[in-house]
Write a protein that holds these residues in place. Structure first.
Motif, PDB file in Angstrom:
ATOM      1  N   GLU A 103     -36.485 -27.767 -89.820  1.00  0.00           N
ATOM      2  CA  GLU A 103     -36.879 -27.887 -88.419  1.00  0.00           C
ATOM      3  C   GLU A 103     -37.980 -26.884 -88.079  1.00  0.00           C
ATOM      4  O   GLU A 103     -38.959 -27.210 -87.416  1.00  0.00           O
ATOM      5  N   TRP A 104     -37.815 -25.645 -88.541  1.00  0.00           N
ATOM      6  CA  TRP A 104     -38.837 -24.625 -88.290  1.00  0.00           C
ATOM      7  C   TRP A 104     -40.150 -25.000 -88.969  1.00  0.00           C
ATOM      8  O   TRP A 104     -41.223 -24.897 -88.367  1.00  0.00           O
ATOM      9  N   LEU A 105     -40.086 -25.436 -90.236  1.00  0.00           N
ATOM     10  CA  LEU A 105     -41.298 -25.815 -90.964  1.00  0.00           C
ATOM     11  C   LEU A 105     -42.029 -26.961 -90.279  1.00  0.00           C
ATOM     12  O   LEU A 105     -43.263 -27.004 -90.253  1.00  0.00           O
ATOM     13  N   ALA A 106     -41.274 -27.883 -89.690  1.00  0.00           N
ATOM     14  CA  ALA A 106     -41.894 -29.038 -89.029  1.00  0.00           C
ATOM     15  C   ALA A 106     -42.706 -28.629 -87.807  1.00  0.00           C
ATOM     16  O   ALA A 106     -43.632 -29.341 -87.407  1.00  0.00           O
ATOM     17  N   THR A 107     -42.413 -27.482 -87.239  1.00  0.00           N
ATOM     18  CA  THR A 107     -43.138 -27.034 -86.039  1.00  0.00           C
ATOM     19  C   THR A 107     -44.373 -26.200 -86.379  1.00  0.00           C
ATOM     20  O   THR A 107     -45.121 -25.819 -85.472  1.00  0.00           O
ATOM     21  N   GLN A 108     -44.581 -25.906 -87.643  1.00  0.00           N
ATOM     22  CA  GLN A 108     -45.683 -25.030 -88.039  1.00  0.00           C
ATOM     23  C   GLN A 108     -46.994 -25.818 -88.158  1.00  0.00           C
ATOM     24  O   GLN A 108     -47.000 -26.967 -88.582  1.00  0.00           O
ATOM     25  N   PRO A 109     -48.108 -25.188 -87.793  1.00  0.00           N
ATOM     26  CA  PRO A 109     -49.412 -25.863 -87.921  1.00  0.00           C
ATOM     27  C   PRO A 109     -49.679 -26.237 -89.377  1.00  0.00           C
ATOM     28  O   PRO A 109     -49.479 -25.422 -90.275  1.00  0.00           O
ATOM     29  N   GLY A 110     -50.086 -27.464 -89.601  1.00  0.00           N
ATOM     30  CA  GLY A 110     -50.390 -27.907 -90.954  1.00  0.00           C
ATOM     31  C   GLY A 110     -49.192 -28.479 -91.679  1.00  0.00           C
ATOM     32  O   GLY A 110     -49.328 -28.989 -92.785  1.00  0.00           O
ATOM     33  N   VAL A 114     -48.223 -26.372 -95.904  1.00  0.00           N
ATOM     34  CA  VAL A 114     -49.122 -25.272 -95.532  1.00  0.00           C
ATOM     35  C   VAL A 114     -48.310 -24.030 -95.174  1.00  0.00           C
ATOM     36  O   VAL A 114     -48.632 -22.915 -95.605  1.00  0.00           O
ATOM     37  N   ALA A 115     -47.243 -24.212 -94.406  1.00  0.00           N
ATOM     38  CA  ALA A 115     -46.413 -23.067 -94.008  1.00  0.00           C
ATOM     39  C   ALA A 115     -45.785 -22.397 -95.225  1.00  0.00           C
ATOM     40  O   ALA A 115     -45.761 -21.164 -95.323  1.00  0.00           O
TER      41      ALA A 115
END
Length: 197
Positions: A103-110, A114-115
């Motif tokens: 869930e956190w990774l899905a909110t990251q730019p790219g 990329v995250a």
């Protein structure tokens, strides 16, 4: 089979034959065989301390050709590179995370890839020195186990290696055969950064 910066070491029994670029090392090993050296030959990758499984049969020209034509080793579990972003050298692998991590990774730019790459690069920058120490300890320990596992002071030297104590390490390796001692000390040197001035 090896990168241009790779460094190998060859031993005939307890005697150092060569240490340096793989082509120089296999040349020295092939010459030892041609000269009738009866000692067992062992090749090591200095970065890992692991023995190198490389066949020295045939002429020197054939051996060097085999060295040049062998595919570069891949990390355990990695697949040969296929289609997709070859210039970046992107390798797809499975990553297992908890739902909250996804869930956190899905909110990251790219996106997640990329995250994750940014997190890995940040960790490498933060922990680079510790990683180099750990790699040096592992490489020296593998080499020592194979070449000096029965030597007096081996266990004490291994303890000193993992404790980062160069003085004790040198004390316990002092009585080892010169070439084995010197190679073990060279491989272990990056593990002793804490005692540097």
């Amino acid at each position: 089979m090896s990168s241009p910066s790779a460094r190998w070491t060859a031993f005939a029994g307890q005697r150092l034959l060569a240490s340096g670029p793989p082509a120089e090392v296999v040349t020295a090993a092939r010459h030892a065989l041609d000269a009738g050296d009866s000692e067992p030959l062992l090749l090591f990758d200095d970065a890992t301390g692991r023995p190198v499984d490389f066949h020295l049969r045939g002429s020197l020209k054939e051996v060097l050709a085999r060295l040049q034509s062998a595919p570069a080793p891949t990390e355990e579990g990695s697949e040969p590179r296929g289609p997709g972003r070859p210039k970046l050298g992107v390798v797809a692998r499975e990553v297992t995370l908890l739902p909250r991590h996804w869930e956190w990774l899905a909110t990251q730019p790219g996106g997640a890839s990329v995250a994750l790459r940014k997190l890995v690069e940040a960790a490498r920058a933060t922990h680079g020195d510790a990683d180099r120490v750990r790699q040096a300890q592992a490489a020296a320990d593998r080499f020592m186990t194979m070449m000096a596992g029965n030597a007096p002071g081996y266990e004490e030297a291994a303890r000193a290696l993992y404790a980062g104590d160069r003085t004790r390490f040198n004390k316990w390796t002092r009585a080892w055969p010169d070439d084995i001692r010197d190679c073990a000390r060279r491989l272990a040197a990056p593990a002793f950064v804490r005692d540097a001035p």
